[in-house]
Design a protein around this motif. Sequence first.
Motif, short mmCIF file in Angstrom:
data_model
loop_
_atom_site.label_atom_id
_atom_site.label_comp_id
_atom_site.label_asym_id
_atom_site.label_seq_id
_atom_site.Cartn_x
_atom_site.Cartn_y
_atom_site.Cartn_z
N MET A 111 5.43 2.72 14.83
CA MET A 111 5.77 2.72 13.40
C MET A 111 4.70 2.01 12.59
SD MET A 111 8.18 4.04 11.82
CE MET A 111 7.17 4.21 10.36
N ALA A 112 4.27 0.84 13.09
CA ALA A 112 3.26 0.05 12.38
C ALA A 112 1.95 0.82 12.29
CB ALA A 112 3.05 -1.28 13.09
N ALA A 113 1.58 1.50 13.39
CA ALA A 113 0.32 2.25 13.40
C ALA A 113 0.38 3.41 12.41
CB ALA A 113 0.04 2.76 14.81
N MET A 114 1.51 4.10 12.39
CA MET A 114 1.65 5.23 11.45
C MET A 114 1.57 4.75 10.02
SD MET A 114 4.63 7.65 12.97
CE MET A 114 4.84 8.51 11.44
N ALA A 115 2.28 3.67 9.72
CA ALA A 115 2.31 3.19 8.32
C ALA A 115 0.93 2.70 7.89
CB ALA A 115 3.35 2.09 8.17
N ALA A 116 0.25 1.96 8.79
CA ALA A 116 -1.05 1.38 8.40
C ALA A 116 -2.09 2.46 8.17
CB ALA A 116 -1.52 0.41 9.47
N GLY A 117 -1.95 3.59 8.88
CA GLY A 117 -2.93 4.66 8.73
C GLY A 117 -2.68 5.54 7.51
N ASP A 118 -1.57 5.30 6.83
CA ASP A 118 -1.23 6.13 5.67
C ASP A 118 -2.15 5.77 4.50
OD1 ASP A 118 0.27 7.98 4.25
OD2 ASP A 118 1.70 6.50 3.54
N PRO A 119 -2.68 6.76 3.80
CA PRO A 119 -3.56 6.47 2.66
C PRO A 119 -2.92 5.54 1.62
CG PRO A 119 -3.61 8.81 3.17
CD PRO A 119 -2.59 8.20 4.07
N VAL A 120 -1.60 5.64 1.45
CA VAL A 120 -0.95 4.76 0.47
C VAL A 120 -1.16 3.30 0.86
CG1 VAL A 120 1.24 4.17 -0.65
CG2 VAL A 120 0.85 6.49 0.15
N ALA A 121 -1.01 3.02 2.17
CA ALA A 121 -1.19 1.65 2.64
C ALA A 121 -2.63 1.22 2.43
CB ALA A 121 -0.80 1.54 4.11
N GLN A 122 -3.55 2.11 2.76
CA GLN A 122 -4.97 1.78 2.59
C GLN A 122 -5.29 1.44 1.14
OE1 GLN A 122 -7.27 1.53 5.12
NE2 GLN A 122 -5.42 1.67 6.38
N ASP A 123 -4.74 2.23 0.21
CA ASP A 123 -4.97 1.98 -1.23
C ASP A 123 -4.38 0.63 -1.64
OD1 ASP A 123 -6.15 4.39 -1.40
OD2 ASP A 123 -4.50 5.42 -2.45
N ARG A 124 -3.16 0.37 -1.19
CA ARG A 124 -2.49 -0.86 -1.63
C ARG A 124 -3.18 -2.10 -1.06
NH1 ARG A 124 4.01 0.17 -2.27
NH2 ARG A 124 3.82 2.11 -3.44
N ILE A 125 -3.64 -2.00 0.18
CA ILE A 125 -4.32 -3.15 0.78
C ILE A 125 -5.66 -3.39 0.07
CG2 ILE A 125 -5.43 -3.96 2.90
CD1 ILE A 125 -3.04 -2.44 4.36
N ALA A 126 -6.35 -2.29 -0.21
CA ALA A 126 -7.63 -2.43 -0.93
C ALA A 126 -7.39 -3.05 -2.30
CB ALA A 126 -8.30 -1.06 -1.06
N ALA A 127 -6.31 -2.65 -2.95
CA ALA A 127 -6.00 -3.20 -4.29
C ALA A 127 -5.76 -4.70 -4.20
CB ALA A 127 -4.76 -2.49 -4.87
N PHE A 128 -5.06 -5.14 -3.16
CA PHE A 128 -4.82 -6.58 -3.02
C PHE A 128 -6.14 -7.31 -2.79
CE2 PHE A 128 -4.34 -10.38 -0.48
CZ PHE A 128 -3.56 -11.14 -1.34
N ALA A 174 -8.98 -6.56 -3.65
CA ALA A 174 -9.82 -6.56 -4.87
C ALA A 174 -9.17 -7.38 -5.99
CB ALA A 174 -10.04 -5.12 -5.32
N GLY A 175 -8.07 -8.04 -5.67
CA GLY A 175 -7.41 -8.89 -6.68
C GLY A 175 -6.62 -8.08 -7.71
N ARG A 176 -6.29 -6.84 -7.38
CA ARG A 176 -5.59 -5.99 -8.35
C ARG A 176 -4.10 -5.83 -8.05
NH1 ARG A 176 -7.04 -1.21 -7.41
NH2 ARG A 176 -8.83 -1.38 -6.03
N ALA A 177 -3.60 -6.51 -7.03
CA ALA A 177 -2.17 -6.35 -6.69
C ALA A 177 -1.46 -7.70 -6.80
CB ALA A 177 -2.03 -5.78 -5.28
N ALA A 178 -0.14 -7.62 -6.95
CA ALA A 178 0.65 -8.85 -7.15
C ALA A 178 0.58 -9.74 -5.91
CB ALA A 178 2.10 -8.46 -7.42
#
Length: 257
Positions: free
Chosen positions: A231-248, A250-254
């Motif tokens: 489950m963790a591997a599937m979720a981490a590989g999802d583009p949504v997760a990649q975008d959200r982690i990158a946003a954090f 870069a200081g752009r996430a809560a």
Amino acid sequence: MRDLPASLEYRRDGEIAIVHLARVAKRNALDDETVRGIETLFRHLPDDVRAVVLSARGEHFSAGLDLSSLTATTALDSLRRSQMWYRAFDLIQYGNVPVIVALHGAVIGGGLELASAAHIRVADATTYYALPEAQRGIFVGGGGSVRISRIIGPHRMMDLMLTGRIYSADEGQQLGLSQYLVDTGAAEARAIELARKVATVPPLSTYGILHAVPRNAEADPATGYVLENLMAAMAAGDPVAQDRIAAFLAGRAAKVK
Ligand code: 1HE
């Protein structure tokens, strides 16, 4: 939504669906039509619904099974009825959409079984819980001995059933029957607020939360680790997760504060 009985109201608020039990004259007692309606509703939830709020009209969430369905019933009728309740409530618990239930007044018998299938329970101060089945000479039949006993423990459930004890809103909160306890009349608004937040969780994470968490609580640890790992591997590989982690990063996430 089509084919719903008058005892169920359904409306959309953006990504959220808001459902009300609406059989006020009978204190939202659950008759066959209503439970079949719940099954229809959760089977046919539109794909773009990201969270459901289940609430109730009137003074009480639900008086449980409509006892008039038990007059002149046979064992086979009851067995079939329970199977319908299992189907309906399993669709709630093991669907793909988080369900947040807003409780007030009586949450009795089958009403508590229904609430127990939801993922988050918000109770207001008027809420009380009881399992009067045995006082009526019957037994739980909506999955309660499976779900409620897992929430509060089998011994507390046996006490509720044997003595007809009533738990207050405060007691229910301490025992995990509700995860949130709010002022009188505030449960639905809080449930909607929570649903908006829940609706932002991406589908793969939601899937893991709804399907892997409860099953891993019952799985042997080794099997649980494998399921969690996948489950963790599937979720981490999802583009949504990649975008959200990158946003954090870069200081752009809560921040979590
Ligand atoms: C009902 C039901 C019902 C109300 N089935 N008709 N559940 C119970 O044992 C709880 C039974 N109900 C009550 O204890 C009370 O109704 C309440 C505390 C929930 C609410 O009291 P109150 O004074 O506001 O309402 P009321 O006057 O008792 O009820 C209003 C009407 O709803 C009345 O009908 P009317 O035609 O005379 O107006 C009641 O008969 C009716 N009513 N509750 C049928 N439950 C899958 S297995 C699960 C097994 C169970 O859930 S057992 C638990 C059953």
